[in-house]
Design a protein around this motif. Structure first.
Motif, short mmCIF file in Angstrom:
data_model
loop_
_atom_site.label_atom_id
_atom_site.label_comp_id
_atom_site.label_asym_id
_atom_site.label_seq_id
_atom_site.Cartn_x
_atom_site.Cartn_y
_atom_site.Cartn_z
N GLY A 1 -9.69 -11.25 -3.64
CA GLY A 1 -9.44 -12.48 -2.93
C GLY A 1 -10.73 -13.27 -2.77
O GLY A 1 -11.80 -12.83 -3.18
N THR A 2 -10.61 -14.44 -2.17
CA THR A 2 -11.77 -15.32 -1.98
C THR A 2 -11.88 -15.69 -0.51
O THR A 2 -10.89 -16.02 0.14
CB THR A 2 -11.61 -16.60 -2.83
N THR B 1 -12.38 -2.68 3.94
CA THR B 1 -13.21 -3.80 4.40
C THR B 1 -12.67 -5.13 3.87
O THR B 1 -12.57 -6.12 4.62
CB THR B 1 -14.66 -3.60 3.95
N VAL B 2 -12.32 -5.18 2.59
CA VAL B 2 -11.83 -6.42 2.00
C VAL B 2 -10.46 -6.78 2.57
O VAL B 2 -10.18 -7.96 2.81
CB VAL B 2 -11.78 -6.29 0.46
N GLN B 3 -9.60 -5.79 2.79
CA GLN B 3 -8.30 -6.09 3.41
C GLN B 3 -8.49 -6.74 4.78
O GLN B 3 -7.76 -7.66 5.14
CB GLN B 3 -7.48 -4.80 3.53
N ASP C 1 -7.65 -10.63 5.71
CA ASP C 1 -6.47 -10.61 6.59
C ASP C 1 -5.21 -10.28 5.79
O ASP C 1 -4.18 -10.92 5.94
CB ASP C 1 -6.32 -11.95 7.31
N ARG C 2 -5.32 -9.28 4.94
CA ARG C 2 -4.18 -8.83 4.13
C ARG C 2 -4.03 -7.32 4.25
O ARG C 2 -4.24 -6.58 3.31
CB ARG C 2 -4.37 -9.23 2.67
N PRO C 3 -3.70 -6.83 5.43
CA PRO C 3 -3.55 -5.38 5.60
C PRO C 3 -2.35 -4.86 4.82
O PRO C 3 -1.36 -5.56 4.62
CB PRO C 3 -3.35 -5.24 7.12
N GLU C 4 -2.50 -3.65 4.34
CA GLU C 4 -1.42 -2.96 3.63
C GLU C 4 -1.04 -3.66 2.32
O GLU C 4 0.06 -3.48 1.81
CB GLU C 4 -0.16 -2.84 4.52
N GLN D 1 0.83 -1.20 0.00
CA GLN D 1 0.00 0.00 0.00
C GLN D 1 0.86 1.25 0.00
O GLN D 1 0.45 2.29 -0.53
CB GLN D 1 -0.94 -0.03 1.22
N ALA D 2 2.06 1.16 0.54
CA ALA D 2 2.95 2.33 0.53
C ALA D 2 3.33 2.72 -0.89
O ALA D 2 3.54 3.91 -1.18
CB ALA D 2 4.20 2.00 1.34
N THR D 3 3.42 1.74 -1.80
CA THR D 3 3.72 2.06 -3.21
C THR D 3 2.59 2.88 -3.82
O THR D 3 2.83 3.84 -4.56
CB THR D 3 3.93 0.75 -4.00
N TYR D 4 1.37 2.51 -3.52
CA TYR D 4 0.23 3.27 -4.03
C TYR D 4 0.25 4.70 -3.51
O TYR D 4 0.02 5.66 -4.25
CB TYR D 4 -1.07 2.57 -3.61
N ILE D 5 0.54 4.87 -2.22
CA ILE D 5 0.58 6.22 -1.63
C ILE D 5 1.68 7.04 -2.29
O ILE D 5 1.50 8.23 -2.60
CB ILE D 5 0.78 6.11 -0.11
N ALA D 6 2.84 6.41 -2.55
CA ALA D 6 3.94 7.13 -3.19
C ALA D 6 3.56 7.57 -4.61
O ALA D 6 3.90 8.68 -5.03
CB ALA D 6 5.19 6.24 -3.22
#
Length: 789
Positions: free
Chosen positions: A90-91, A162-164, A168-171, A71-76
């Motif tokens: 994801g599923t 919500t999906v993250q 269970d895939r934060p960031e 997610q840091a790449t997206y912010i950059a």
């Protein structure tokens, strides 16, 4: 004079309601099969167009990586001036979750209107909101759901946060959608995110991939429509033959020829519109019944999402009416032409026979069609040429059938002795021109059943063996992330015979989007992997990173075979073999695991297969689910995967099997129509035989025997035509449509069952005319000698 003319012509239908019913049923059935197929195709294409504008379809350029995007790449990127919107997929418990950002995603790409205050607050806030279709089942333990039209079944959208949390895939992010051009001051992409690469939009790919499937359905619908037109032709021919006296009287009373043809054309137009409307309604029911199986087929083979509900679309019901009118005009053209040329003093009813040249002319047409089929098969290229080859072959067989049957009957009749036997064979030959359309319909239906049945059974046999080779591991695991994969691997090492990593990455092969897999150096691959072409020492070279394997689709599409060179990322090397890859429309390559790690170091390492004693599979499967909290779809045994694959396979051909059955039924109806036509037209031939002492019951039994004999001979003729049809489907159409070629297998037992069905259909169709003949009053037969013929 128009009113009396119209009353005189329509009175025929009032006196012969069964003829009117036969005409309407034939045209309605033909239109139903055609419009049903068109409704399915229209619904599927509408779903493609709808999906093309959504975030899941790849309608915009995207930025992807070999693994998850931090997610840091997206912010950059956003801070640097890049217009991108994040997506995570994801599923969970069998439900596909897609997380989007309502603030950065263009409104037209969102699955619903997210600008409303109530939707936006629920969508973004805790616990979140799922957007899903009415038909999607939401498992327990997920946020509330709001039903929205236009979302594929089995998929739900939610806010990216919500999906993250649910996955269970934060960031973590799956991809970034490019929503606009970067600012002028933005640095190059490779300076900010060197691991990302830009992928061009592919909004039309699904439509192009499924073109072959829809063209196949259209071909079957057209075949069914043509077979149905044989019924219409028989009913119209009988009606015109029985009204020859009325036509002659009207002409003698001063009705111009042009006016007569115009009134008859208007009559047929009205009947065509009524029957076409009924056929469209029946087509709706057929399409609604078959659409769920079509949706499952397109989802399983191509990953294309099609809604299971049918919408009323003008394109298919207008085309249904147009085809009904054009088909009626085609079926009636010969009768209208004969009526226009009918002399004023023509006899009231013609005989049932036909000159020998009537059987010679179709042979010329058959030879021309056979030449066209041969040229299209040898010289032509592409899917259209393949279907042209098929169509010309079937038309040639239909044209050649009556002359061929006439010759066969002549050979059979040579040893016949006695007047009754000689009359039977001569009468059978005499009726061939009148029964030619019905027998051609039966031939087409039988050939289609044999050809498509051979193709499907060959595919099933090959596919089953291929699954046994490809799914050699006893158990397949999918971890949530690389850390859990490492933990599971360490736990499994002493409990299994081998752990086979399944590594893959998206890349470009020969200029198109494709997949690359990394395979371990293990006997499982060298002993089981299905190769259709290979060079020497394939697997040692793959393990050493000296060569690559490509799938059959890529090999045929780009003409890449063993000895040729292929470029994969920064590596370029020879192709050591080509492997079969049924059911996959995309290009694919395989390299050694060490080379794969060098080319795609960030590719996920979460999937692997396990080799172990089959007796321990169930226990280990339950242990892994409990110990590592893995859902059932992430710990799958070999048997379950095969069962799922074969289920998709069987549903793939449900529509084809249904159309085969319907076509055979329509062919039986065509035989019935033709025999009913002959029942009236043959009275001048049957009355003298009856007068010479042959009873009406014996005549009826002889008619049944003749119908069974002609059906049996037609089946014998259909076998080589069907096998040639299967060969063209497997070696030309299938290769052009899907990119793979299947071996052809023969299934004689299926032919015997089909032969029994064809004889049963012919006997059922002939039973009613034969019963009517046995009940014909002697007075009706005696009138033949008094009436002008």
């Amino acid at each position: 004079m128009l009113r009396p003319t119209l009353i005189a012509l329509l009175s025929h239908w009032w006196r012969h309601p069964m003829q009117l019913l036969t005409l309407m049923v034939g045209l309605a059935t033909a239109t139903a099969l055609w419009s049903g197929v068109q409704a399915i195709n229209a619904e599927a294409r509408a779903s493609y167009d709808q999906a093309a504008g959504q975030v899941t379809a790849g309608s915009r350029p995207t930025l992807v990586s070999d693994g998850a995007i931090p997610q840091a790449t997206y912010i950059a990127l956003r801070r640097a001036g890049y217009s991108v919107s994040p997506v995570i997929e994801g599923t969970r418990n069998g439900l596909r979750l897609i997380g989007i950002d309502a603030f950065t995603l263009p409104p037209g790409d969102a699955p619903a209107d997210l600008s409303a205050a109530d939707v936006q607050s629920d969508f973004i806030g805790a616990p979140g909101l799922l957007l899903a279709a009415d038909s999607t089942t939401i498992p327990d333990g997920l946020p509330p759901v709001r039903r929205v039209d236009g979302i594929p079944d089995g998929t739900a959208y939610a806010d990216i946060g919500t999906v993250q949390r649910l996955l269970d895939r934060p960031e973590e992010l799956t991809r970034l959608i490019v929503t606009g051009t970067p600012s002028r001051t933005a640095p190059p992409l490779d300076q900010i995110a060197p691991d990302l690469r830009r992928v061009a939009p592919q909004s039309g790919d699904v439509g192009r991939l499924t073109d072959s499937f829809h063209l196949n359905l259209t071909a079957f619908g057209l075949l069914s429509f043509v077979v149905g037109l044989f019924i219409v032709r028989g009913a119209i021919g009988l009606a015109f033959a029985q009204r020859r006296g009325v036509f002659r009287t009207l002409r003698a009373l001063g009705l111009p020829r042009v006016t007569l043809i115009g009134v008859l054309s208007a009559e047929l137009l009205i009947l065509a519109l009524i029957a076409g409307t009924i056929g469209i309604a029946l087509g709706w029911l057929i399409a609604a019944t078959l659409l769920p199986d079509v949706a499952a087929t397109l989802r399983g083979l191509y990953g294309a999402e099609v809604q299971g509900a049918l919408s009323l679309r003008p394109i298919w019901w207008l085309s249904g009416l147009a085809v009904a009118v054009l088909g009626t005009a085609l079926a009636a053209s010969l009768s209208l032409w004969q009526t226009a040329r009918q002399p004023l003093l023509a006899p009231a009813m013609s005989g049932g026979g036909a000159p020998e040249k009537a059987l010679r002319l179709p042979l010329i047409g058959a030879a021309i069609c056979a030449a066209v089929s041969l040229i299209a098969g040898l010289v032509g290229g592409g899917l259209i040429a393949g279907f042209l080859c098929l169509g010309a072959l079937l038309l040639a067989a239909a044209l050649a059938l009556p002359p061929v049957l006439s010759g066969v009957l002549a050979l059979i009749a040579r040893p016949a002795s006695g007047p009754r036997a000689q009359w039977f064979w001569a009468d059978a030959r005499q009726q061939l021109p009148n029964l030619g359309l019905a027998l051609a319909a039966l031939l087409l239906a039988l050939a289609a059943n044999i050809g498509v049945g051979t193709m499907v059974s060959s595919f099933r046999l090959t596919f089953t063996g291929w699954l046994d080779q490809r799914l050699a591991a006893e158990l397949y695991i999918s971890a949530r992330d690389d850390a859990q994969a490492a933990e599971i691997t360490a736990y499994l090492a002493p409990r299994t015979d081998a752990i086979l990593p399944i590594r893959s990455a998206e890349t470009q092969l020969a200029g198109t989007s494709a997949e690359v897999f990394g395979v371990a150096d293990h006997p499982t691959y060298s002993e089981n992997w299905p190769l259709i072409d290979e060079a020497d020492t394939v697997w040692p070279r793959i393990a050493a990173g000296e060569a690559a394997l490509v799938n059959e689709q890529l090999a045929r599409r780009e003409n890449l075979w063993p000895g040729d060179t292929i470029a994969i990322a920064d590596w370029q090397g020879p192709i050591a073999g080509v492997y079969s890859d049924y059911g996959n429309p995309r290009g694919q390559a395989m390299v050694g695991l060490d080379l794969f790690d060098q080319l795609f170091p960030n590719a996920p390492a979460t999937n692997f297969g396990l080799r172990l004693d089959p007796a321990n599979v169930d226990a280990l499967q339950a242990d892994l689910r409990d110990r590592f909290d893995l859902p059932p779809d992430q710990v799958t045994d070999q048997t379950a995967i095969k069962r799922l694959s074969l289920d998709i396979f069987e549903r793939t051909f449900t529509v084809t099997a249904a159309l085969n059955v319907l076509t055979l039924g329509v062919a039986a109806l065509a035989i019935l129509t033709s025999l009913l036509t002959l029942a009236t037209m043959r009275l001048p031939q049957l009355a003298p035989v009856w007068a010479l002492g042959l009873t009406r019951r014996r005549l009826a039994w002889l008619d049944l025997a003749r119908a069974a004999l002609l059906a049996a001979l037609t089946f014998v003729a259909a076998v080589p035509v069907g096998l040639l049809l299967a060969w063209i489907l497997l070696t030309i159409v299938n290769v052009e449509a899907f990119g793979w070629r299947l071996p052809m297998h023969i299934f004689p037992l299926d032919w015997l069952r089909l032969a029994g069905l064809s004889l049963l259909a012919a006997l059922i169709a002939a039973a009613w005319p034969a019963w009517r003949l046995s009940r014909t009053p002697p007075a009706e037969l005696l009138k033949v000698f008094a009436h002008e013929r």
